[in-house]
Design an enzyme around this catalytic site. Sequence first.
Site, mmCIF file in Angstrom:
data_model
loop_
_atom_site.group_PDB
_atom_site.id
_atom_site.type_symbol
_atom_site.label_atom_id
_atom_site.label_comp_id
_atom_site.label_asym_id
_atom_site.label_seq_id
_atom_site.Cartn_x
_atom_site.Cartn_y
_atom_site.Cartn_z
ATOM 1 N N GLY A 82 51.523 34.393 -22.751
ATOM 2 C CA GLY A 82 51.382 34.238 -24.100
ATOM 3 C C GLY A 82 49.943 34.069 -24.490
ATOM 4 O O GLY A 82 49.045 35.172 -24.203
ATOM 5 N N GLY A 91 66.310 26.673 -29.651
ATOM 6 C CA GLY A 91 65.858 27.947 -29.822
ATOM 7 C C GLY A 91 65.101 28.286 -28.527
ATOM 8 O O GLY A 91 64.147 29.411 -28.568
ATOM 9 N N VAL A 105 57.470 39.060 -32.380
ATOM 10 C CA VAL A 105 56.024 39.202 -31.983
ATOM 11 C C VAL A 105 55.617 40.150 -32.948
ATOM 12 O O VAL A 105 54.491 40.086 -33.527
ATOM 13 C CB VAL A 105 55.875 39.721 -30.527
ATOM 14 C CG1 VAL A 105 54.494 40.107 -29.984
ATOM 15 C CG2 VAL A 105 56.720 38.661 -29.505
ATOM 16 N N GLU A 131 47.603 41.698 -22.556
ATOM 17 C CA GLU A 131 47.220 40.302 -22.473
ATOM 18 C C GLU A 131 48.579 39.659 -22.718
ATOM 19 O O GLU A 131 48.592 38.425 -21.996
ATOM 20 C CB GLU A 131 46.231 40.029 -23.257
ATOM 21 C CG GLU A 131 45.695 38.650 -23.056
ATOM 22 C CD GLU A 131 44.793 38.343 -21.790
ATOM 23 O OE1 GLU A 131 45.555 37.637 -21.029
ATOM 24 O OE2 GLU A 131 43.965 38.587 -21.470
ATOM 25 N N VAL A 152 51.560 38.276 -20.167
ATOM 26 C CA VAL A 152 51.690 37.021 -19.114
ATOM 27 C C VAL A 152 51.150 36.165 -19.794
ATOM 28 O O VAL A 152 50.158 36.044 -20.177
ATOM 29 C CB VAL A 152 51.042 37.301 -17.857
ATOM 30 C CG1 VAL A 152 51.282 36.132 -16.982
ATOM 31 C CG2 VAL A 152 51.816 38.494 -17.191
ATOM 32 N N ASP A 203 62.297 36.480 -15.723
ATOM 33 C CA ASP A 203 61.074 36.420 -16.445
ATOM 34 C C ASP A 203 59.813 36.224 -15.920
ATOM 35 O O ASP A 203 58.799 36.741 -15.816
ATOM 36 C CB ASP A 203 61.371 35.619 -17.934
ATOM 37 C CG ASP A 203 60.217 35.673 -18.526
ATOM 38 O OD1 ASP A 203 59.912 36.813 -19.108
ATOM 39 O OD2 ASP A 203 59.367 34.895 -18.592
ATOM 40 N N LYS A 252 56.443 38.722 -14.591
ATOM 41 C CA LYS A 252 54.925 38.129 -15.000
ATOM 42 C C LYS A 252 54.360 38.102 -13.568
ATOM 43 O O LYS A 252 52.924 38.476 -13.445
ATOM 44 C CB LYS A 252 54.900 36.880 -15.670
ATOM 45 C CG LYS A 252 55.317 37.039 -16.978
ATOM 46 C CD LYS A 252 55.745 35.661 -17.564
ATOM 47 C CE LYS A 252 56.397 35.812 -19.182
ATOM 48 N NZ LYS A 252 56.912 34.496 -19.547
ATOM 49 N N GLU A 281 67.878 31.728 -24.488
ATOM 50 C CA GLU A 281 68.685 32.578 -25.223
ATOM 51 C C GLU A 281 70.205 32.216 -25.106
ATOM 52 O O GLU A 281 70.428 31.313 -24.132
ATOM 53 C CB GLU A 281 68.670 33.947 -24.622
ATOM 54 C CG GLU A 281 67.144 34.512 -24.312
ATOM 55 C CD GLU A 281 66.690 35.259 -25.691
ATOM 56 O OE1 GLU A 281 67.594 35.712 -26.354
ATOM 57 O OE2 GLU A 281 65.380 35.366 -25.594
ATOM 58 N N GLY A 303 56.238 32.146 -28.205
ATOM 59 C CA GLY A 303 55.970 31.851 -29.631
ATOM 60 C C GLY A 303 55.371 32.804 -30.284
ATOM 61 O O GLY A 303 54.442 33.721 -29.978
#
Lengths: 437, 437
Positions: free
Chosen positions: B134, B187, B14, B129, B132, B201, B205, B190, B302
């Site tokens: 992306g 990918g 990121v 932002e 949650v 996860d 969120k 994990e 991503g």
Amino acid sequence: MKPINIAILGCGTVGTGVARLLLENADILKDRVGCDLNLKYVADIDTETDRGIAFAPGVMIPDAAKAIADPEVDIVVETIGGEGIAKQMMLDAIAAGKHVVTANKALLAKHGNAIISAATEKGVDLAYEASVGGCMPIIKTVRESLVGNRISAMTGILNGTCNYILSKITDEGVVFEKALAEAQAKGYAEADPTLDVEGFDAAHKLAILAALAFGMQINFDDVYIEGISRITPMDIEFAAQFGYRIKLLAITKFDGQAVEARVHPTMIPFDNMLSNVNGTLNAISVSGDAVGDILLYGHGAGMMPTASAVVSDIADIARNLASNGAGRVPVLGFQTDKVRAIPVRPMDDIVTNYYFRFDAMDRPGVLAAIAGILGKYAISLKYVHQKGRKTNGSVPVVMLTHHAREKDVRRALSEISALDVVAGEPMVVRIEDQNGH
Amino acid sequence: MKPINIAILGCGTVGTGVARLLLENADILKDRVGCDLNLKYVADIDTETDRGIAFAPGVMIPDAAKAIADPEVDIVVETIGGEGIAKQMMLDAIAAGKHVVTANKALLAKHGNAIISAATEKGVDLAYEASVGGCMPIIKTVRESLVGNRISAMTGILNGTCNYILSKITDEGVVFEKALAEAQAKGYAEADPTLDVEGFDAAHKLAILAALAFGMQINFDDVYIEGISRITPMDIEFAAQFGYRIKLLAITKFDGQAVEARVHPTMIPFDNMLSNVNGTLNAISVSGDAVGDILLYGHGAGMMPTASAVVSDIADIARNLASNGAGRVPVLGFQTDKVRAIPVRPMDDIVTNYYFRFDAMDRPGVLAAIAGILGKYAISLKYVHQKGRKTNGSVPVVMLTHHAREKDVRRALSEISALDVVAGEPMVVRIEDQNGH
């Protein structure tokens, strides 16, 4: 923080919705924004009709000029509609130093550049979230959330009337006229439906979106516009056989040189999310270099969804007022001196895939004649379907093309129409299958 | 307007994306925001790895403390991840008076209240932002665009890994383990997939979304969490027969008394837009009293989609800085003193519809035994399906219920499991069909 005073000009459907939301949700608005959003005036020449709201004494007034002149009013909400009085009132409000909120897409599409200039010079905010996509926050998303993206395209289902009619034809196989009549009966279409079904309303919105996306001056005049009134159940059926649905799409693209801006019935594949947007609902997809594609979906019209967008603009301005931040986000998302005139590509030069349907005589040689003309104009075919049902002695011949240029397509179709084995005007529907979401 | 100086802490996926976007799209960012967004530091203990970016000399540094201490730095971007160093760095940056941007959902879900308090006290912006959804602007949409709405529910597909796996099982009929292996090979998952496939996860969120939607303190501990590892192709097939798809949904609702907050596999009807969200894509639907339902759809993860969201936060803060407008929008969308602890309804008290699948002996009286126990707990059936294929001598018995209470369901299933004609654990999938979009 001191209360923000608001004047609504025009108490029709949208104006009434805004008043209702400001009053009914005053508590949660204050909890969020941090100050009272005080509805000081609702101006309408008709002060008698019961809107189902108990306004405090002195709020409902017949004279918009009074509201505009009141130095205590911070924000003027234009919900008059149309291009005459609404334009003058907005310019008057701006001249009086008021921040202005509007839902008026026709006005912005046709006179937006002048109004934006006036607001920018005066240093007031001009907010218009409700002008495109109803409750969907497309203006804010493009101006703020996609700020880091070079936007390459936006594609939208922007007119609920057309989407309702096309959904009806698709689901029930009825003809356009019957679907329209039902839309009118349900209040989804006006008595004179031209503005909606001939694509003008979607084109107004598209002109605004293109300006926002690419930092260009609003240019409604160069938007190509084609409505849905020629779409038949037969075309929708053929589309389905090829894996497509027909939607009225508003499409704008930018390749760095010129902008495409066009509204027309379009075939899109089933796996494109837009193909699942049915009934009166709207959706807009945006393509940016960082985000890829994102899509917003929701009610594009209606009293309260539209009011929700107007109120979000009011809250935005109220939040700006707390920090002297008018003009925090420029009207079109780009700094004023960066907004430029970008040429719109003539429709003749558009390259896309096409669906054709001809009413042809069921005779040897007909297909060869049609294909010969297409070949002459370098239009190559991906698919040909000839085994149709007989309709009035002729059979439908359906073709899907590879990429072809609009100008070539028009010339070819004009020659094909002139063949005496082909009856009536050929049906043409453009196909978008590049962006399979 | 003077340049805004930015320091990125942590140059993994990121962080690298944010640096790339700030540099590659610097021109368009300046055209929109009106000032340079200057990448002054990228701090990472690994300064050697080639990130494919030609940083100016002195930008890449090993020491985050230097960046935080530099008085010229306006905004600190935390892209370290995890809850240890990341938390300390954020608190250090806030203490130094820096505005902070983060994509760290786990940190906010678990320590968000303390971090928000620190930022609010210090008067700096805390933007998140990218934590949650992306690239989807869900935080901005709730805090700003839906400001006039009382939000009653949010429903999201918030984890791309789970959505990819469920889409794979749906499309190809493979078992969970095979779909997971393929997600790992591509990918999308994990090596240790627990955080994703067991629902944590998505729950991180959801805890953030619930706080935003209802003005409540973040409460991750009370989110009910159930992952997708028990979902079989058979359940997905049965779901399809009933007109449903199975998605891992994160659901939060508020009835004015208590909040529901739960993550679990859920059956939703085909005509719910969420059922068309496939592969690694994400979507979130929000229900408000004015807008009805709106939905956002896009890449939930991503490098560049996430970077797009981080950069939108940076631009927002830069725009605030121009007008001294830090805190213009409060962190959770509600004024600090209006954010309260709202109780989360215990899972036992949830009322919804259920799908059950039992492996039952193909013997007379079995169905009566099961139905008898369900009846005892006031669980009434909408549909029973018994004619399954034999699997290991037993047959699947599938049932759909009317509204039932979770506590009653658990008690009944526990009694049914104990029947010697029922093998293994019953399969339970909750059904959401109230909000047919």
